[in-house]
Design a protein around this motif. Structure first.
Motif, PDB file in Angstrom:
ATOM      1  N   ALA A 194       0.913  -1.310  -0.125  1.00  0.00           N
ATOM      2  CA  ALA A 194      -0.021  -0.089  -0.043  1.00  0.00           C
ATOM      3  C   ALA A 194       0.866   1.187  -0.209  1.00  0.00           C
ATOM      4  O   ALA A 194       1.942   1.272   0.504  1.00  0.00           O
ATOM      5  N   VAL A 195       0.460   2.355  -0.653  1.00  0.00           N
ATOM      6  CA  VAL A 195       0.797   3.504  -0.440  1.00  0.00           C
ATOM      7  C   VAL A 195      -0.105   4.651  -0.419  1.00  0.00           C
ATOM      8  O   VAL A 195      -0.959   4.843  -1.152  1.00  0.00           O
ATOM      9  N   THR A 196       0.342   5.567   0.307  1.00  0.00           N
ATOM     10  CA  THR A 196      -0.411   7.100   0.587  1.00  0.00           C
ATOM     11  C   THR A 196       0.548   8.040   0.166  1.00  0.00           C
ATOM     12  O   THR A 196       1.676   7.930   0.503  1.00  0.00           O
ATOM     13  N   ALA A 197       0.110   9.029  -0.382  1.00  0.00           N
ATOM     14  CA  ALA A 197       1.053  10.216  -0.667  1.00  0.00           C
ATOM     15  C   ALA A 197       0.372  11.604  -0.904  1.00  0.00           C
ATOM     16  O   ALA A 197      -0.812  11.619  -1.249  1.00  0.00           O
ATOM     17  N   SER A 198       0.935  12.544  -0.751  1.00  0.00           N
ATOM     18  CA  SER A 198       0.528  14.167  -0.929  1.00  0.00           C
ATOM     19  C   SER A 198       1.653  14.650  -1.666  1.00  0.00           C
ATOM     20  O   SER A 198       2.666  14.838  -0.977  1.00  0.00           O
ATOM     21  N   LEU A 199       1.777  14.990  -2.929  1.00  0.00           N
ATOM     22  CA  LEU A 199       2.710  15.303  -3.591  1.00  0.00           C
ATOM     23  C   LEU A 199       2.354  16.581  -4.420  1.00  0.00           C
ATOM     24  O   LEU A 199       1.370  17.094  -4.060  1.00  0.00           O
ATOM     25  N   ALA A 200       3.442  17.278  -4.915  1.00  0.00           N
ATOM     26  CA  ALA A 200       3.269  18.478  -5.589  1.00  0.00           C
ATOM     27  C   ALA A 200       2.174  18.540  -6.490  1.00  0.00           C
ATOM     28  O   ALA A 200       1.850  17.607  -7.120  1.00  0.00           O
ATOM     29  N   THR A 201       1.520  19.691  -6.389  1.00  0.00           N
ATOM     30  CA  THR A 201       0.261  19.810  -7.409  1.00  0.00           C
ATOM     31  C   THR A 201       0.505  21.234  -8.053  1.00  0.00           C
ATOM     32  O   THR A 201       1.666  22.080  -7.870  1.00  0.00           O
ATOM     33  N   ASN A 202      -0.529  21.604  -8.908  1.00  0.00           N
ATOM     34  CA  ASN A 202      -0.480  22.744  -9.437  1.00  0.00           C
ATOM     35  C   ASN A 202      -1.217  23.951  -8.636  1.00  0.00           C
ATOM     36  O   ASN A 202      -1.359  25.108  -8.898  1.00  0.00           O
TER      37      ASN A 202
END
Length: 158
Positions: free
Chosen positions: A99-107
């Protein structure tokens, strides 16, 4: 950053991957390569709960935080449990929940940090990895590549 495992090494790891759950943040290039490289012989299920409601449904509860170590560990445990039910004839020692959760760069500007969590559930143990990025240091694509590299290495080490 971890060394990237070339695609040709995937077939050596695939027999151990049996259930995979992720938030939709890992590199589409990696997913495409992963599922094309003989995954049909080893991946029992892949689930991408994009909406919060989808993850709530998957976990049968609303997590306190959607991108967190606890949520990711719950997802991996659920994935491993599903793998045992989907393929009851495979020795549980040969199954993984990933499993993976992430909060990454967005616009747009985010309040919280850019981070990701990876969890692997086996018959014997849970393992996890957490990482935080320095905001603005990497592009979305570069952050996705870091997550991808860590997923591949976590699976390879399991």
């Amino acid at each position: 950053m971890l060394d990237y495992l070339p695609i040709q090494n995937f077939e050596n790891m695939l027999p151990s991957i049996s259930s995979f759950v992720t938030s939709p943040v890992i590199s589409p290039k990696w997913l495409r390569a992963y599922f094309i490289s003989k995954a049909s012989k080893s991946v029992l299920e892949a689930y991408v709960p994009y909406a919060k409601e989808s993850l709530d449904y998957y976990l049968l509860k609303q997590p306190d935080h959607y991108c967190s170590l606890g949520t990711t560990l719950s997802m991996a445990a659920k994935a491993y449990s599903a793998a045992k039910k989907i393929d009851p004839y495979t020795n549980p020692k040969n199954l993984l929940g990933v499993a993976v959760t992430a909060s990454l760069a967005t616009n747009y500007s985010k309040k919280g940090e850019h981070k990701f969590f990876i969890a692997i559930q086996t018959y014997k143990y849970s393992s996890s990895f957490s990482y935080s990025f320095v905001k603005g240091e990497l592009s979305r694509e570069e952050e996705e590549q870091v997550v991808t590299d860590h997923i591949i290495n976590a699976i390879a080490q399991s």
